[in-house]
Design an enzyme around this catalytic site. Structure first.
Site, PDB file in Angstrom:
ATOM      1  N   HIS A 144       0.843  -1.201   0.000  1.00 60.52           N
ATOM      2  CA  HIS A 144       0.000   0.000   0.000  1.00 60.52           C
ATOM      3  C   HIS A 144       0.880   1.253   0.000  1.00 60.52           C
ATOM      4  O   HIS A 144       1.976   1.271   0.553  1.00 60.52           O
ATOM      5  CB  HIS A 144      -0.912  -0.006   1.229  1.00 60.52           C
ATOM      6  N   GLU A 153      -3.141   2.209  -7.606  1.00 61.84           N
ATOM      7  CA  GLU A 153      -3.328   3.140  -6.502  1.00 61.84           C
ATOM      8  C   GLU A 153      -2.378   4.334  -6.670  1.00 61.84           C
ATOM      9  O   GLU A 153      -1.284   4.361  -6.109  1.00 61.84           O
ATOM     10  CB  GLU A 153      -3.043   2.406  -5.178  1.00 61.84           C
ATOM     11  N   SER A 210      -8.906   7.641  -3.546  1.00 64.41           N
ATOM     12  CA  SER A 210      -9.990   8.549  -3.141  1.00 64.41           C
ATOM     13  C   SER A 210     -11.315   8.170  -3.806  1.00 64.41           C
ATOM     14  O   SER A 210     -12.045   9.026  -4.326  1.00 64.41           O
ATOM     15  CB  SER A 210      -9.631  10.007  -3.465  1.00 64.41           C
ATOM     16  N   GLY A 253     -10.884   3.608   0.677  1.00 66.45           N
ATOM     17  CA  GLY A 253     -10.225   3.976   1.915  1.00 66.45           C
ATOM     18  C   GLY A 253     -11.157   4.698   2.858  1.00 66.45           C
ATOM     19  O   GLY A 253     -12.060   4.109   3.449  1.00 66.45           O
TER      20      GLY A 253
END
Length: 238
Positions: free
Chosen positions: A80, A149, A197, A218
């Site tokens: 991540h 991501e 987002s 998230g």
């Protein structure tokens, strides 16, 4: 590190459980202390947010992939952006975690995205994925969920908008790299999701035009009203 209590974690998971639709798959990735909740929810899949790069040993504070599996989780997020940015995880460490997670019979959610760039950078993502795939067997590919991501699109970082067209172009690149590495492997069944987002206002565009199979949510996942709307939109696309 949200939420801060098991009571609040259970409230959220209770909410997710009520929102699951027959044609959707929901994977809940709470902080590791809350993975024990898995035993109460058969309709939800669970995953950890991170794992150690070793099976066991004198590594105080680390959580082995085998421990995660023993708690009933089936997934683990690997690489991540926050692990890279705040904890200095490099490509080699992430690759070690990826291989070990698969050996522990977990399904990795492998994050790919720009860390050194404030905008979309195909070379950076290509270098990441090509490096990660060096120790991956073709039979393992369908165990991995590839997650684009882009750090620059995350609200806590740059907070810029990633368009569905940009998402699609990166999904195509990811699949092209996989096909080049494993030419005899069909891309059917290879799952790519988007995380940057994601919320109820932009999820439709990513699902409709971004070429993804799902999303990695998230902050918005802490809001059950937001989650409900996202799941409703996702359900209409399946």
């Amino acid at each position: 590190m949200n939420p801060l209590s098991a009571i609040e974690a259970k409230r959220l998971v209770d909410g997710y459980n009520k929102l699951v639709q027959p044609n959707t798959k929901v994977i809940v990735c709470p902080p590791s202390p809350f993975l024990f909740l898995k035993r109460n929810y058969s309709s939800l899949s669970f995953g950890a947010q991170n794992c150690a790069a070793e099976k066991s040993g004198a590594l105080t504070g680390e959580v082995s992939p085998w421990m995660i599996k023993d708690l009933g989780a089936d997934y683990v997020i690997i690489g991540h952006s926050e692990r890279k940015k705040y904890f200095g995880e490099d490509l080699d460490l992430i690759r070690q975690k990826l291989v070990l997670a698969i050996k522990a019979d977990l399904k990795p959610i492998l994050c790919l995205g720009e860390i050194g760039s404030a905008e979309q950078n195909f070379d950076e993502v290509r270098n990441q994925l090509e490096f990660y795939l060096t120790e991956i067997k073709s039979s393992w590919l369908r165990k991995i969920i590839f997650a684009y991501e882009p750090t620059w699109a995350i609200s806590t970082f740059e907070g810029k908008k990633c368009s569905s067209e940009q998402c699609l172009s990166m999904v195509l690149l990811i699949k092209k790299i996989i096909k080049k590495k494993f030419p005899s492997c069909s891309l059917d069944g290879i799952k790519v999701v988007y995380g940057g987002s994601v919320n109820r206002r932009n999820i439709d565009g990513y699902l409709k035009n971004g070429g993804v199979n799902g999303v990695l949510v998230g902050k918005a996942s802490l809001n059950l009203v937001e989650t409900k709307r996202m799941l409703e939109i996702y359900g209409t696309k399946q």
